[in-house]
Design an enzyme around this catalytic site. Structure first.
Site, mmCIF file in Angstrom:
data_model
loop_
_atom_site.group_PDB
_atom_site.id
_atom_site.type_symbol
_atom_site.label_atom_id
_atom_site.label_comp_id
_atom_site.label_asym_id
_atom_site.label_seq_id
_atom_site.Cartn_x
_atom_site.Cartn_y
_atom_site.Cartn_z
ATOM 1 N N PRO A 31 15.770 -29.862 -31.906
ATOM 2 C CA PRO A 31 16.356 -31.205 -31.951
ATOM 3 C C PRO A 31 17.763 -31.208 -31.368
ATOM 4 C CG PRO A 31 16.177 -30.260 -34.169
ATOM 5 C CD PRO A 31 15.549 -29.292 -33.236
ATOM 6 N N GLU A 32 18.063 -32.198 -30.572
ATOM 7 C CA GLU A 32 19.432 -32.367 -30.063
ATOM 8 C C GLU A 32 20.062 -33.570 -30.763
ATOM 9 O OE1 GLU A 32 20.743 -31.816 -26.195
ATOM 10 O OE2 GLU A 32 19.181 -30.431 -25.579
#
Ligand SMILES: [Zn+2]
Length: 316
Positions: free
Chosen positions: A39-40
């Site tokens: 996840p960013e």
């Protein structure tokens, strides 16, 4: 409201099937897919917005801990320290979710590589409960909220983090206190970016991946922002500033591009609009550049062990 208490507290002999508040067909948020495998910032911000509706101003009535650890053991007395506390705010710092509790403590949550949250409506008709599917074996923490929702943390690879920070100690947190400005905040602009880069001999790509320069950027959105700004990832970071550290035009362009790609990605996440067209350069090796008037082809280069995608024609 009636809460179904079922506290596993790390007893793996108990069959997870027996949880009466298990995953139900009425899950309100779906597991996200992480394009680069992790996840960013936009994914974390999207998670924050989804779970905030169920957590903020709600009391944590019970916590089910379904194993002793994630990447690290859960904090001592984790369940006791959370139970009965109201979540007064849920913020994000870089890729950490920061829940402020009425006790003054802060619950820090990090999705690691594969973590996700989903929200379950707990007040189900009896029949629906009977038909409800069980919790997933990778559901490790369930927060039962006074809002009538259960917020479930799932993490197959278990690189996630849950940590409790004592009142007044957040500023001294060893990770958080080293982070640069939030890219979507007013503190982050061309001038701030130029100041952080003007003595850096590393590549622009490496500088933007440095969490002290700007917090929370990862591989995908660095590639995307550099493309939007028309700057090569291989260019030396210091070239966006004058020798005294003042911003050149490139610094302003880059700061605006970072904000734009992140805001666009967050908007897409909230619409759950996934599709092939979501990236301009990321994962588009050998495809034609989409910049109007550019005849370039997207290249992939490995920098510091990570793939960077860019157009060698319009990114200088
Ligand atoms: Zn191009």
């Amino acid at each position: 409201m009636k809460i179904d208490h079922w506290t596993l507290t790390c007893d793996r002999r108990r069959p997870w099937k027996s949880c009466p508040v298990a995953g139900t067909p009425r899950t309100l948020a779906v597991t996200l897919h992480y394009p680069d495998g992790v996840p960013e910032l936009p994914e974390v911000e999207s998670v924050r917005r989804r779970i905030a509706r169920s957590m903020v101003r709600a009391r944590i009535d019970a916590v089910d801990l379904r194993r002793p650890d994630l990447r690290r053991p859960f904090p001592r007395h984790f369940v006791r320290r959370l139970s009965g506390e109201t979540v007064t705010a849920l913020d994000r710092r870089a890729k950490y979710l920061v829940a402020t509790l009425s006790s003054g403590e802060t619950l820090l949550m990090h999705l690691g590589m594969s973590g996700s949250f989903r929200v379950i409506r707990e007040q189900l008709p009896r029949r629906a409960r009977r038909e409800a599917s069980p919790l997933d074996p990778h559901d490790h923490v369930v927060f039962h909220m006074s809002s009538g929702r259960a917020v479930v943390f799932n993490d197959p690879r278990r690189f996630g983090i849950m940590e409790l920070v004592a009142a007044g100690k957040l500023d001294r947190h060893p990770v958080l206190n080293r982070l640069g400005p939030e890219p979507l905040s007013k503190d982050f602009d061309g001038a701030a970016l130029a100041r952080a880069c003007h003595r850096k001999n590393t590549s622009l790509k490496a500088a933007l991946m440095d969490q002290r320069v700007v917090a929370g950027l990862g591989n995908i959105y660095v590639s995307e922002a550099l493309h939007v700004a028309g700057l090569s990832p291989r260019r030396r970071a210091s070239t966006i500033a004058t020798p005294s550290g003042a911003p050149r035009d490139a610094a302003h362009r880059l700061a605006s591009a970072i904000k734009r790609v992140l805001e666009d990605a967050i908007a897409r996440q909230s619409r759950a609009a996934y599709g092939d067209a979501r990236f301009l350069v990321y994962d588009r090796e050998d495809q034609r550049c989409s910049t109007p008037g550019c005849s370039g082809t997207i290249c992939r280069r490995v920098q510091a062990g990570r793939s960077t995608f860019y157009c060698p024609v319009c990114q200088r």
